[in-house]
Design a protein around this motif. Sequence first.
Motif, mmCIF file in Angstrom:
data_model
loop_
_atom_site.group_PDB
_atom_site.id
_atom_site.type_symbol
_atom_site.label_atom_id
_atom_site.label_comp_id
_atom_site.label_asym_id
_atom_site.label_seq_id
_atom_site.Cartn_x
_atom_site.Cartn_y
_atom_site.Cartn_z
ATOM 1 N N LEU A 201 11.296 35.972 19.251
ATOM 2 C CA LEU A 201 10.083 35.354 18.715
ATOM 3 C C LEU A 201 10.282 34.954 17.257
ATOM 4 C CD1 LEU A 201 7.218 37.524 20.250
ATOM 5 C CD2 LEU A 201 7.750 35.138 20.753
ATOM 6 N N ARG A 202 9.995 33.703 16.933
ATOM 7 C CA ARG A 202 10.086 33.211 15.568
ATOM 8 C C ARG A 202 8.730 33.329 14.862
ATOM 9 N NH1 ARG A 202 14.700 30.017 14.739
ATOM 10 N NH2 ARG A 202 16.363 31.044 15.900
ATOM 11 N N ASP A 203 7.671 33.110 15.579
ATOM 12 C CA ASP A 203 6.314 33.254 15.052
ATOM 13 C C ASP A 203 5.456 33.900 16.125
ATOM 14 O OD1 ASP A 203 6.090 32.217 12.363
ATOM 15 O OD2 ASP A 203 6.620 30.256 13.195
ATOM 16 N N GLY A 204 4.479 34.679 15.673
ATOM 17 C CA GLY A 204 3.581 35.321 16.614
ATOM 18 C C GLY A 204 4.196 36.543 17.259
ATOM 19 N N LYS A 205 3.451 37.143 18.190
ATOM 20 C CA LYS A 205 3.917 38.307 18.941
ATOM 21 C C LYS A 205 3.289 38.273 20.323
ATOM 22 C CE LYS A 205 0.602 41.163 16.355
ATOM 23 N NZ LYS A 205 0.237 40.130 15.369
ATOM 24 N N LEU A 206 3.888 39.026 21.248
ATOM 25 C CA LEU A 206 3.420 38.978 22.628
ATOM 26 C C LEU A 206 1.981 39.439 22.783
ATOM 27 C CD1 LEU A 206 6.489 40.239 24.702
ATOM 28 C CD2 LEU A 206 5.692 37.901 24.368
ATOM 29 N N SER A 207 1.564 40.359 21.934
ATOM 30 C CA SER A 207 0.186 40.854 22.028
ATOM 31 C C SER A 207 -0.845 39.765 21.757
ATOM 32 C CB SER A 207 -0.025 42.022 21.068
ATOM 33 O OG SER A 207 0.235 41.626 19.733
ATOM 34 N N ASP A 208 -0.423 38.660 21.103
ATOM 35 C CA ASP A 208 -1.356 37.558 20.860
ATOM 36 C C ASP A 208 -1.840 36.935 22.162
ATOM 37 O OD1 ASP A 208 -1.034 37.937 18.153
ATOM 38 O OD2 ASP A 208 0.498 36.375 17.949
ATOM 39 N N LEU A 209 -1.026 37.058 23.235
ATOM 40 C CA LEU A 209 -1.411 36.455 24.513
ATOM 41 C C LEU A 209 -2.595 37.158 25.146
ATOM 42 C CD1 LEU A 209 2.118 35.844 26.106
ATOM 43 C CD2 LEU A 209 0.697 34.227 24.842
ATOM 44 N N THR A 210 -2.880 38.383 24.738
ATOM 45 C CA THR A 210 -3.992 39.131 25.331
ATOM 46 C C THR A 210 -5.337 38.781 24.707
ATOM 47 O OG1 THR A 210 -3.651 40.968 23.778
ATOM 48 C CG2 THR A 210 -2.461 41.057 25.869
ATOM 49 N N ARG A 211 -5.336 37.986 23.657
ATOM 50 C CA ARG A 211 -6.593 37.619 23.016
ATOM 51 C C ARG A 211 -7.424 36.735 23.935
ATOM 52 N NH1 ARG A 211 -4.798 35.496 17.135
ATOM 53 N NH2 ARG A 211 -3.780 33.994 18.538
ATOM 54 N N THR A 212 -8.716 36.947 23.916
ATOM 55 C CA THR A 212 -9.636 36.206 24.797
ATOM 56 C C THR A 212 -10.258 35.016 24.086
ATOM 57 O OG1 THR A 212 -11.429 37.704 24.147
ATOM 58 C CG2 THR A 212 -10.174 38.253 26.139
ATOM 59 N N SER A 213 -9.582 34.521 23.055
ATOM 60 C CA SER A 213 -10.115 33.394 22.295
ATOM 61 C C SER A 213 -10.001 32.110 23.108
ATOM 62 C CB SER A 213 -9.360 33.246 20.980
ATOM 63 O OG SER A 213 -7.972 33.052 21.235
ATOM 64 N N THR A 214 -10.700 31.110 22.663
ATOM 65 C CA THR A 214 -10.672 29.788 23.270
ATOM 66 C C THR A 214 -10.229 28.779 22.219
ATOM 67 O OG1 THR A 214 -12.493 30.405 24.736
ATOM 68 C CG2 THR A 214 -12.009 28.059 24.531
ATOM 69 N N PRO A 215 -9.242 27.948 22.496
ATOM 70 C CA PRO A 215 -8.442 27.824 23.719
ATOM 71 C C PRO A 215 -7.525 29.026 23.967
ATOM 72 C CG PRO A 215 -8.310 25.822 22.386
ATOM 73 C CD PRO A 215 -8.932 26.872 21.532
ATOM 74 N N THR A 216 -6.975 29.114 25.176
ATOM 75 C CA THR A 216 -6.117 30.221 25.579
ATOM 76 C C THR A 216 -4.795 30.196 24.807
ATOM 77 O OG1 THR A 216 -7.067 30.059 27.789
ATOM 78 C CG2 THR A 216 -5.044 31.334 27.557
ATOM 79 N N PRO A 217 -4.318 31.347 24.321
ATOM 80 C CA PRO A 217 -3.044 31.395 23.575
ATOM 81 C C PRO A 217 -1.847 31.050 24.461
ATOM 82 C CG PRO A 217 -4.362 33.355 23.161
ATOM 83 C CD PRO A 217 -5.006 32.647 24.300
#
Length: 477
Positions: A201-217
């Motif tokens: 990973l260059r930016d971000g982390k896998l846990s960001d995918l669990t966020r329920t924000s809109t739009p989807t990560p």
Amino acid sequence: MKVAFEYFVAWRHLRDPERRSHRMLWLGIAVVVIALGLAIASFVLGHRGRSPDGLMPHETSRLVENLRIVGVSGLIVGAMVTYLGLLFASFTVFTAISIFGVFLGTFAPIVTLSVMSGFESDLKTKIRGTKADVVITAPDGPFTDWAEVRRRIAQVPGAVASTPYIESEVMIKAGPTPAGIMLRGIDPETASSVLDLDRGLRDGKLSDLTRTSTPTPIILGEELYAHTLRVFVGSDVDVICPLCQLGPSGLMPDSRPFRVTGHFYSGMYEFDSKLAYVSLAAAQKFLGMPGEVTGIDVRTKVPEDAPAVAEAIAALLGNRYDVRSWEELNRGLFMALRLEKIAMFVVLTFIVLVASFSIISTLIMNVTQKAREVAILKSMGADDGAIRRIFFAEGLYIGALGLAVGVASGVLACKLIMRYGLPLPTDVYYINQLPVVMRTGEIVGVATLALMLCCLATVYPAFLASRLRPVDGLRYE
């Protein structure tokens, strides 16, 4: 005592006491000194050219890489020239050429095979970073009892972790032109224990995918992120599934926005340009596959044990599932690499073969030139076996001197490349420096083959010398 005398005579036959030219020796030493100076200059410039934050200007970085390449290459070439100069200063011309031929015949295969093993190891590491050691799928497509399957395979020895996934081919666009990609839904909580995604990973982390924000990560591959779509972290992209929405007339395309939360670099163009990650739940919802997964990835304790673990899992689950190891999934690729290495070994073996013919010609010339000495030895009581052993010892000396220095130089060259690196253009090779992995079996195989060919090369000249009659050797004396 008799054997020692025979080996002493063989050694004296190869020496040339009247030849004492040291020009090539001094030339090799000069090349080594210059190359060493360039290598030191590259490290000094690289150390001083860095800014406080550890970065280096592009021009300085390019100069440092070029100096390092020239320095390391010069050290290797200079060492060869120095060795050849020592041979010319100590032995006859033809003996020196024969020894140097054996040296090249062992040095070149060791370095080449080690580099090819390095590429193979690097490729396996990159594949294991994105693909699992064992993959479980269903012949009929997606399945829903994946939780029970995970519970059962946890009991298999050697299987240390597992994670479900779902994947499908979709379209993605951040402008007017879409691109085809593989959308992969993963469980961020368990994926890290199976795949080495965090490392790339260059930016971000896998846990960001669990966020329920809109739009989807969503996390994109490096090539897809930087060159195909040319987006940034926080940019929105549209993902299009051609047949994911049910309309009045049947299945129809569905498009939804996703927000880029990071990008990864796997080191393989195929993955970096065609792969994107979202959460498992988001993928199931978008693809219209609630509760379903495409397969289960399994991590093994030791990568080499993946085929055995796959067989154990297949026996446990039965015919309802297809279980394949990472070697089986990439069988064509690794078979091509293995065949390429074998072909390269065979081609480089011809260097030793040519050196063995040089040994034959050198020993035959020795038989002709030393006919007087052979006749005297036979007149003093030496039998045919003693003469054969003398010329066998000559070939053994040539092979041993070339072999010992060739193996030592090959191992040293590989260690130099491993320690200091040999930079490669990443836009061409998709790797930052030349990978090297030395394997004892390959080195022993090269050395054994070289020594066998050298010993075989002595058979005919030794037999020819043993048939020489004393009267023929002394006829014109």
